[in-house]
Design a protein around this motif. Sequence first.
Motif, mmCIF file in Angstrom:
data_model
loop_
_atom_site.group_PDB
_atom_site.id
_atom_site.type_symbol
_atom_site.label_atom_id
_atom_site.label_comp_id
_atom_site.label_asym_id
_atom_site.label_seq_id
_atom_site.Cartn_x
_atom_site.Cartn_y
_atom_site.Cartn_z
ATOM 1 N N TRP A 1 0.822 33.880 40.065
ATOM 2 C CA TRP A 1 0.175 35.173 40.285
ATOM 3 C C TRP A 1 0.868 36.252 39.460
ATOM 4 C CZ3 TRP A 1 -4.354 35.580 42.516
ATOM 5 C CH2 TRP A 1 -4.723 34.722 43.557
ATOM 6 N N VAL A 2 0.062 37.038 38.770
ATOM 7 C CA VAL A 2 0.512 38.261 38.117
ATOM 8 C C VAL A 2 -0.426 39.369 38.605
ATOM 9 C CG1 VAL A 2 0.810 39.469 35.913
ATOM 10 C CG2 VAL A 2 1.366 37.033 36.090
ATOM 11 N N SER A 3 0.111 40.534 38.885
ATOM 12 C CA SER A 3 -0.732 41.646 39.330
ATOM 13 C C SER A 3 -0.034 42.957 39.012
ATOM 14 C CB SER A 3 -1.022 41.534 40.836
ATOM 15 O OG SER A 3 0.178 41.519 41.586
ATOM 16 N N TYR A 4 -0.712 44.053 39.295
ATOM 17 C CA TYR A 4 -0.127 45.358 38.994
ATOM 18 C C TYR A 4 -0.808 46.429 39.835
ATOM 19 C CZ TYR A 4 -4.261 46.510 36.110
ATOM 20 O OH TYR A 4 -5.531 46.777 35.672
ATOM 21 N N ASP A 5 -0.103 47.534 40.019
ATOM 22 C CA ASP A 5 -0.703 48.704 40.640
ATOM 23 C C ASP A 5 -1.579 49.389 39.591
ATOM 24 O OD1 ASP A 5 0.899 48.272 42.926
ATOM 25 O OD2 ASP A 5 2.477 49.604 42.198
ATOM 26 N N ARG A 6 -2.858 49.594 39.914
ATOM 27 C CA ARG A 6 -3.691 50.342 38.980
ATOM 28 C C ARG A 6 -3.152 51.771 38.817
ATOM 29 N NH1 ARG A 6 -7.905 47.587 41.076
ATOM 30 N NH2 ARG A 6 -8.616 49.221 42.509
ATOM 31 N N PRO A 7 -3.468 52.408 37.687
ATOM 32 C CA PRO A 7 -2.971 53.767 37.470
ATOM 33 C C PRO A 7 -3.220 54.687 38.663
ATOM 34 C CG PRO A 7 -3.979 52.957 35.467
ATOM 35 C CD PRO A 7 -4.233 51.910 36.518
ATOM 36 N N ALA A 8 -2.165 55.442 39.025
ATOM 37 C CA ALA A 8 -2.121 56.396 40.150
ATOM 38 C C ALA A 8 -1.905 55.718 41.491
ATOM 39 C CB ALA A 8 -3.347 57.297 40.196
ATOM 40 N N ALA B 1 -2.039 30.912 35.007
ATOM 41 C CA ALA B 1 -1.695 32.258 35.472
ATOM 42 C C ALA B 1 -2.977 32.966 35.871
ATOM 43 C CB ALA B 1 -0.979 33.042 34.382
ATOM 44 N N VAL B 2 -2.957 33.609 37.025
ATOM 45 C CA VAL B 2 -4.108 34.369 37.514
ATOM 46 C C VAL B 2 -3.675 35.816 37.695
ATOM 47 C CG1 VAL B 2 -5.799 34.656 39.359
ATOM 48 C CG2 VAL B 2 -5.084 32.351 38.670
ATOM 49 N N ILE B 3 -4.368 36.719 37.032
ATOM 50 C CA ILE B 3 -4.074 38.148 37.166
ATOM 51 C C ILE B 3 -4.973 38.720 38.257
ATOM 52 C CG2 ILE B 3 -4.032 40.384 36.013
ATOM 53 C CD1 ILE B 3 -3.274 38.979 33.451
ATOM 54 N N TRP B 4 -4.343 39.200 39.322
ATOM 55 C CA TRP B 4 -5.023 39.701 40.513
ATOM 56 C C TRP B 4 -5.298 41.200 40.374
ATOM 57 C CZ3 TRP B 4 -7.489 38.568 44.892
ATOM 58 C CH2 TRP B 4 -7.495 39.480 45.943
ATOM 59 N N HIS B 5 -6.492 41.609 40.777
ATOM 60 C CA HIS B 5 -6.889 43.017 40.766
ATOM 61 C C HIS B 5 -7.170 43.446 42.208
ATOM 62 C CE1 HIS B 5 -7.508 43.438 36.333
ATOM 63 N NE2 HIS B 5 -7.563 42.117 36.441
ATOM 64 N N HIS B 6 -6.411 44.425 42.667
ATOM 65 C CA HIS B 6 -6.498 44.825 44.069
ATOM 66 C C HIS B 6 -7.697 45.720 44.343
ATOM 67 C CE1 HIS B 6 -5.063 49.007 43.426
ATOM 68 N NE2 HIS B 6 -4.201 48.497 42.554
ATOM 69 N N GLY B 7 -8.061 45.802 45.627
ATOM 70 C CA GLY B 7 -9.170 46.641 46.048
ATOM 71 C C GLY B 7 -8.777 48.090 46.197
ATOM 72 N N THR B 8 -9.696 48.874 46.766
ATOM 73 C CA THR B 8 -9.517 50.321 46.951
ATOM 74 C C THR B 8 -9.516 50.665 48.428
ATOM 75 O OG1 THR B 8 -10.740 50.734 44.884
ATOM 76 C CG2 THR B 8 -10.494 52.586 46.410
ATOM 77 N N PRO B 9 -8.507 51.343 48.936
ATOM 78 C CA PRO B 9 -7.233 51.661 48.303
ATOM 79 C C PRO B 9 -6.192 50.624 48.700
ATOM 80 C CG PRO B 9 -7.453 52.935 50.330
ATOM 81 C CD PRO B 9 -8.662 52.031 50.243
#
Length: 282
Positions: free
Chosen positions: A57-64, A29-37
């Motif tokens: 793939w696992v990922s999430y929207d960062r807070p806000a 499992a790889v947890i993906w962290h998205h860029g800005t914005p």
Amino acid sequence: MLTETDLKVADGRNLHVYDTGEQRGTRLAVIWHHGTPNTGAPPEPLLPVAGRLGIRWVSYDRPAYGGSTPRPGRDVASAAEDVRSIADALGIARFAVMGHSGGATHALASGALLPERVAAAVGVSTLAPLAAHGLDWFAGMAPSVEANLRAAAGGRAALEQHRATADFGPDMFTDADQAALEGSWSWLAGVAGQAIEGGPDGQVDDDLAYTAPWGFDAAQVTAPVLFLHGGQDRVAPSSHGEWLAGRCPSAQLRLYPEDGHISVLDSAATALDWLAEQADRN
């Protein structure tokens, strides 16, 4: 198949989570962290190679961002707590982390603060901390990027004042970046558009976190780390990747001299091969 769910974490916030799910033959499992914005959907251009390699793939929207509620005053380190909550909810004991741009910085937080959980990490176009000793942090940044991050270093009021009048032009992207955005990585325009439509709060909180103390030291990341960096990057200059690679004890740096901040993603599939190798060793 990609599913989207909402997870309530201990402090009552909501995290909007994406998951391609456990499949037969899943290796890691790889947890993906998205860029800005951006919003947090996993990187669509990499889904085919991930499927071939058995990567979930696992990922999430960062807070806000997107469907995730704000976390006022968050720092980079706080991402590790959210990642732990997501992994626990999904029953994932061990995983890798990967991110692009500011997302790569947040991925490092998990590597530093969840050493018992993180098997390996990949950072593409990664920013170093503002206080990085010996690094001329702003050198090589496009003028619009430098002005924005200098304002962020002055605090929320200064950043919001700057954003009210700033012209965010295309100076941050090279010709190779523009070609990638129009071709192989056109997907990024969609997730960036969704993030921008949701308002500025996520981006403001990100920029403040990048220029404030992170809440951890990159030297704490003891798992294997692979950094990919473009030599022509005008957002996170390659000197940042070089500094981080020298700071993390088990790091490798792959420098692509002709690539910029986006076009280097064309080499990200090779990082998935590397992650699969790490999974097989563990």
